[in-house]
Motif scaffolding. Structure first.
Motif, PDB file in Angstrom:
ATOM      1  N   THR A   1     -15.272   2.462 -33.645  1.00  0.00           N
ATOM      2  CA  THR A   1     -14.599   4.023 -32.968  1.00  0.00           C
ATOM      3  C   THR A   1     -15.906   4.942 -33.027  1.00  0.00           C
ATOM      4  OG1 THR A   1     -14.314   4.800 -35.242  1.00  0.00           O
ATOM      5  CG2 THR A   1     -12.413   3.584 -34.188  1.00  0.00           C
ATOM      6  N   GLN A   2     -16.919   4.916 -33.545  1.00  0.00           N
ATOM      7  CA  GLN A   2     -18.055   5.762 -33.325  1.00  0.00           C
ATOM      8  C   GLN A   2     -18.659   5.629 -32.089  1.00  0.00           C
ATOM      9  OE1 GLN A   2     -19.787   5.708 -37.039  1.00  0.00           O
ATOM     10  NE2 GLN A   2     -19.118   7.266 -37.870  1.00  0.00           N
TER      11      GLN A   2
ATOM     12  N   LYS B   1      -9.648  -5.730 -35.940  1.00  0.00           N
ATOM     13  CA  LYS B   1     -10.895  -5.889 -35.176  1.00  0.00           C
ATOM     14  C   LYS B   1     -10.906  -7.322 -34.364  1.00  0.00           C
ATOM     15  CE  LYS B   1     -14.406  -6.618 -37.453  1.00  0.00           C
ATOM     16  NZ  LYS B   1     -15.286  -6.435 -38.375  1.00  0.00           N
TER      17      LYS B   1
ATOM     18  N   PRO C   1     -17.689  -2.469 -39.581  1.00  0.00           N
ATOM     19  CA  PRO C   1     -16.350  -1.940 -39.845  1.00  0.00           C
ATOM     20  C   PRO C   1     -15.939  -1.275 -38.410  1.00  0.00           C
ATOM     21  CG  PRO C   1     -18.195  -0.484 -40.721  1.00  0.00           C
ATOM     22  CD  PRO C   1     -18.920  -1.697 -40.273  1.00  0.00           C
ATOM     23  N   VAL C   2     -14.562  -1.098 -38.615  1.00  0.00           N
ATOM     24  CA  VAL C   2     -13.969  -0.530 -37.563  1.00  0.00           C
ATOM     25  C   VAL C   2     -14.410   0.928 -37.101  1.00  0.00           C
ATOM     26  CG1 VAL C   2     -11.528   0.325 -36.709  1.00  0.00           C
ATOM     27  CG2 VAL C   2     -11.731  -2.044 -37.708  1.00  0.00           C
ATOM     28  N   LEU C   3     -14.992   1.516 -38.236  1.00  0.00           N
ATOM     29  CA  LEU C   3     -15.461   3.019 -38.180  1.00  0.00           C
ATOM     30  C   LEU C   3     -16.527   2.882 -37.156  1.00  0.00           C
ATOM     31  CD1 LEU C   3     -15.279   5.848 -38.799  1.00  0.00           C
ATOM     32  CD2 LEU C   3     -16.764   5.390 -40.743  1.00  0.00           C
ATOM     33  N   GLU C   4     -17.587   1.967 -37.368  1.00  0.00           N
ATOM     34  CA  GLU C   4     -18.580   1.798 -36.517  1.00  0.00           C
ATOM     35  C   GLU C   4     -18.146   1.776 -34.961  1.00  0.00           C
ATOM     36  OE1 GLU C   4     -22.917  -0.529 -36.204  1.00  0.00           O
ATOM     37  OE2 GLU C   4     -21.605  -0.389 -38.096  1.00  0.00           O
TER      38      GLU C   4
ATOM     39  N   GLY D   1     -11.589   8.773 -32.397  1.00  0.00           N
ATOM     40  CA  GLY D   1     -11.105   9.027 -33.919  1.00  0.00           C
ATOM     41  C   GLY D   1     -10.698   7.384 -34.425  1.00  0.00           C
ATOM     42  N   LEU D   2     -10.970   7.373 -35.719  1.00  0.00           N
ATOM     43  CA  LEU D   2     -10.542   6.067 -36.301  1.00  0.00           C
ATOM     44  C   LEU D   2      -9.094   5.794 -36.248  1.00  0.00           C
ATOM     45  CD1 LEU D   2     -11.315   3.946 -38.014  1.00  0.00           C
ATOM     46  CD2 LEU D   2     -11.276   5.221 -40.168  1.00  0.00           C
TER      47      LEU D   2
END
Length: 234
Positions: A48-49, A65, A43-46, A54-55
């Motif tokens: 950005t992490q 993506k 996922p995009v969150l991964e 920040g998301l």
């Protein structure tokens, strides 16, 4: 006489602009790392992490993506292509220019495995790409045909063979880490030259000649610099 005013210099990017550019560069670096590992389903969150941003920042730079991954690959292709162009800029013989670029690309796969795997992950898209290596291969082969250096006249078939060889060569070198990358690459380049119409003896001589130094550390640094400079121009 009043001296003419000095030409205005380009304004320095503002601090906020620079910060946005650095965020974009971090996202592209993270995407390249995932591509090198063959991972694109996260996922995009991964992402950005991994980039430590920040998301919400993601969508300030990319619509999706897929767009991020496409740009991550294009950066490497364009930068490698630019380096090869620079290293062959003073080569007048199209056969030598073509062979030099191919031989250096083969060595790039082993010297920069992460950047190489970024390119190879999108291997099926390389042939039709409008930027990067494929257009440069076509340009060099076309120059060889127009000059009479190459006797093969079907440019499309020649490009397919050259790009396919460069791609599968990279995969072979990654799969067999003990294989001599220089010797393997030079044999492949020799075979391509013979296919294009260069005599066996000359093809061998060309592919055994000294090569310019491929400064891969500069290429790695240029990936970050290009993402920042590219964003500053937006």
């Amino acid at each position: 006489m009043t001296p003419a005013p000095a030409p205005a210099s380009s304004p320095e990017p503002s601090r906020s602009h620079r910060r946005k550019a650095q965020t974009r560069a971090a996202l592209i670096r993270a995407a390249q790392s995932f591509l090198a590992q063959g991972q694109t389903n996260m996922p995009v969150l991964e992402i950005t992490q991994a980039a430590d941003v920040g998301l919400g920042s993601f969508y300030n730079h990319f619509e999706s993506k897929d767009q991020l991954f496409e740009e991550a690959v294009e950066h490497v292709l364009d930068l490698l292509g630019a380096v090869l162009d620079e290293l062959t800029s003073d080569v007048d013989d199209p056969a030598v220019a073509f062979a030099t670029s191919f031989r250096l690309t083969g060595r790039f796969h082993r010297r920069e495995p992460q950047l190489s795997k970024v390119i190879l992950h999108s291997a099926l898209d390389l042939l039709g790409a409008q930027t990067g290596l494929a257009p440069r291969v076509r340009r060099d082969i076309q120059a060889g045909i127009e000059s009479g250096r190459f006797t093969m006249t079907d440019v499309d078939v020649a490009v397919v063979c050259a790009v396919g060889a460069a791609t599968f060569l990279g995969q072979l070198l990654h799969a067999e880490p003990d294989r001599d990358d220089a010797e393997t690459t030079d044999r492949a380049a020799e075979a391509l030259l013979r296919m294009l119409g260069v005599s066996a003896d000359e093809a061998r001589a060309i592919c055994r000649s000294p090569l310019p130094e491929l400064h891969t550390a500069e290429l790695r640094g240029a990936v970050d610099e290009a993402t920042i400079d590219g964003d500053a121009a937006r």
